[in-house]
Design an enzyme around this catalytic site. Structure first.
Site, PDB file in Angstrom:
ATOM      1  N   SER A 130      40.449  15.116  41.042  1.00 21.54           N
ATOM      2  CA  SER A 130      40.402  15.969  42.226  1.00 21.54           C
ATOM      3  C   SER A 130      38.948  16.220  42.635  1.00 21.54           C
ATOM      4  O   SER A 130      38.014  15.989  41.862  1.00 21.54           O
ATOM      5  CB  SER A 130      41.098  17.305  41.943  1.00 21.54           C
ATOM      6  OG  SER A 130      40.396  18.021  40.939  1.00 21.54           O
ATOM      7  N   ASP A 154      39.270  34.336  55.134  1.00 23.50           N
ATOM      8  CA  ASP A 154      38.782  34.450  53.762  1.00 23.50           C
ATOM      9  C   ASP A 154      39.742  35.356  52.992  1.00 23.50           C
ATOM     10  O   ASP A 154      40.218  36.360  53.540  1.00 23.50           O
ATOM     11  CB  ASP A 154      37.374  35.046  53.770  1.00 23.50           C
ATOM     12  CG  ASP A 154      36.633  34.848  52.459  1.00 23.50           C
ATOM     13  OD1 ASP A 154      37.233  35.137  51.395  1.00 23.50           O
ATOM     14  OD2 ASP A 154      35.478  34.404  52.480  1.00 23.50           O
ATOM     15  N   ALA A 214      45.854  29.234  46.005  1.00 27.95           N
ATOM     16  CA  ALA A 214      45.014  28.225  45.361  1.00 27.95           C
ATOM     17  C   ALA A 214      43.526  28.440  45.633  1.00 27.95           C
ATOM     18  O   ALA A 214      42.694  27.720  45.085  1.00 27.95           O
ATOM     19  CB  ALA A 214      45.424  26.828  45.829  1.00 27.95           C
ATOM     20  N   THR A 256      28.848  18.080  27.997  1.00 29.49           N
ATOM     21  CA  THR A 256      28.304  19.363  27.533  1.00 29.49           C
ATOM     22  C   THR A 256      28.277  19.453  26.012  1.00 29.49           C
ATOM     23  O   THR A 256      27.289  19.860  25.419  1.00 29.49           O
ATOM     24  CB  THR A 256      29.132  20.523  28.112  1.00 29.49           C
ATOM     25  OG1 THR A 256      29.203  20.371  29.529  1.00 29.49           O
ATOM     26  CG2 THR A 256      28.507  21.856  27.779  1.00 29.49           C
ATOM     27  N   LYS A 291      40.625  27.801  31.570  1.00 31.15           N
ATOM     28  CA  LYS A 291      39.430  28.584  31.231  1.00 31.15           C
ATOM     29  C   LYS A 291      39.721  30.082  31.173  1.00 31.15           C
ATOM     30  O   LYS A 291      38.870  30.866  30.702  1.00 31.15           O
ATOM     31  CB  LYS A 291      38.314  28.292  32.231  1.00 31.15           C
ATOM     32  CG  LYS A 291      37.832  26.851  32.195  1.00 31.15           C
ATOM     33  CD  LYS A 291      36.784  26.577  33.259  1.00 31.15           C
ATOM     34  CE  LYS A 291      36.326  25.132  33.234  1.00 31.15           C
ATOM     35  NZ  LYS A 291      37.385  24.179  33.649  1.00 31.15           N
ATOM     36  N   SER A 301      42.223  19.642  47.351  1.00 32.88           N
ATOM     37  CA  SER A 301      43.007  18.500  46.844  1.00 32.88           C
ATOM     38  C   SER A 301      44.449  18.909  46.555  1.00 32.88           C
ATOM     39  O   SER A 301      45.390  18.224  46.963  1.00 32.88           O
ATOM     40  CB  SER A 301      42.358  17.949  45.570  1.00 32.88           C
ATOM     41  OG  SER A 301      41.040  17.552  45.816  1.00 32.88           O
ATOM     42  N   LEU A 359      47.569  30.036  41.281  1.00 35.67           N
ATOM     43  CA  LEU A 359      47.111  28.977  40.398  1.00 35.67           C
ATOM     44  C   LEU A 359      45.973  29.486  39.530  1.00 35.67           C
ATOM     45  O   LEU A 359      45.019  30.087  40.023  1.00 35.67           O
ATOM     46  CB  LEU A 359      46.640  27.765  41.198  1.00 35.67           C
ATOM     47  CG  LEU A 359      47.642  27.134  42.156  1.00 35.67           C
ATOM     48  CD1 LEU A 359      47.115  25.787  42.646  1.00 35.67           C
ATOM     49  CD2 LEU A 359      49.003  26.956  41.514  1.00 35.67           C
TER      50      LEU A 359
END
Length: 232
Positions: free
Chosen positions: A175, A65, A85, A197, A131, A19, A127
């Site tokens: 997103s 990758d 990203a 949660t 968390k 996104s 990015l």
């Protein structure tokens, strides 16, 4: 705001079919007349579908990758700016497959840094996520390590003056993979409740457009070594 220093540059976006990547590339093409835009990701189907919309002459699609250091070195030749990203981002999947998360989020970060230095890429922004602040799950912990790797990379680039910085923000509203589409689907199906949660939790929300503009603004402001955090 349009920054002239970003015009006619060659960009590489890892995880570019996501996104953020698609919105970022749309902005580049509309405002910055890029010389080349390299989409680097693993999913050939997503790249094919994306190439139907983004088929300008500047576009390049590299299957690869971030775990593959040699492929990254190939992809970053002639690149001026990297937006990193790509990541494994789902918390439960990361807990169940910890080594896979570590290989992509930490090993991949190391490979991006090595490729940027090898090919003298001037500016790299990775990015991150909210968390990564006092992490309590593996995903957050791997992104914290990734952030520290990118900041420390400014100490090893030598005379080339490669610059590495981090942008850390919260959940991108709506997103792919975010909670909003899931809640909307529950609403569509007349669900009697939304599973949360913890009712005391705090979520930091940013729109996709705000996220893209913040990254572009950070490229203009970066001197190397910053963690840019928007007030949201």
């Amino acid at each position: 705001m349009i920054y002239n220093s970003l015009k006619k540059k060659s960009f590489l976006i890892t995880g570019g079919t996501g996104s953020f990547g698609q919105k970022f590339i749309k902005t580049l093409i509309k405002k910055y007349n890029p010389k080349r835009v390299v989409v680097y990701s693993r999913d050939e189907d997503k790249q094919y579908k994306m190439s139907q919309e983004f088929n300008q002459k500047c576009m390049r699609y590299f299957l690869g990758d971030v775990r593959d250091s040699n492929r990254l070195i190939e992809a970053t030749r002639g690149i001026d700016i990297i937006v990193h990203a790509a990541a494994l981002k789902h918390v439960p999947s990361s807990e169940y497959n910890p080594l896979e998360c570590i290989k992509t989020n930490i090993g991949g970060a190391e490979n991006i840094i090595d490729a940027a230095i090898e090919n003298n890429v001037k500016n790299t922004i990775a990015l991150s996520t909210d968390k990564a602040a006092s992490p309590i799950n593996l995903y957050g912990a791997t992104k914290l390590v990734s952030d520290k790797l990118f900041i420390a990379a400014n100490n090893i680039s030598g005379s080339q003056k490669n610059k590495f910085s981090v942008v850390r923000y919260g959940n991108v509203f709506g997103s792919r993979g975010s909670v909003l589409p899931y809640f909307l689907e529950l609403k569509k199906n007349n669900s009697k409740f939304f599973p949360i949660t913890d009712p005391k939790m705090t979520r930091f929300i940013i729109s996709l457009e705000e996220g893209v503009n913040f990254v572009l603004n950070s490229f203009y402001r970066m001197r190397g070594g910053e963690i840019f955090i928007p007030k949201i």
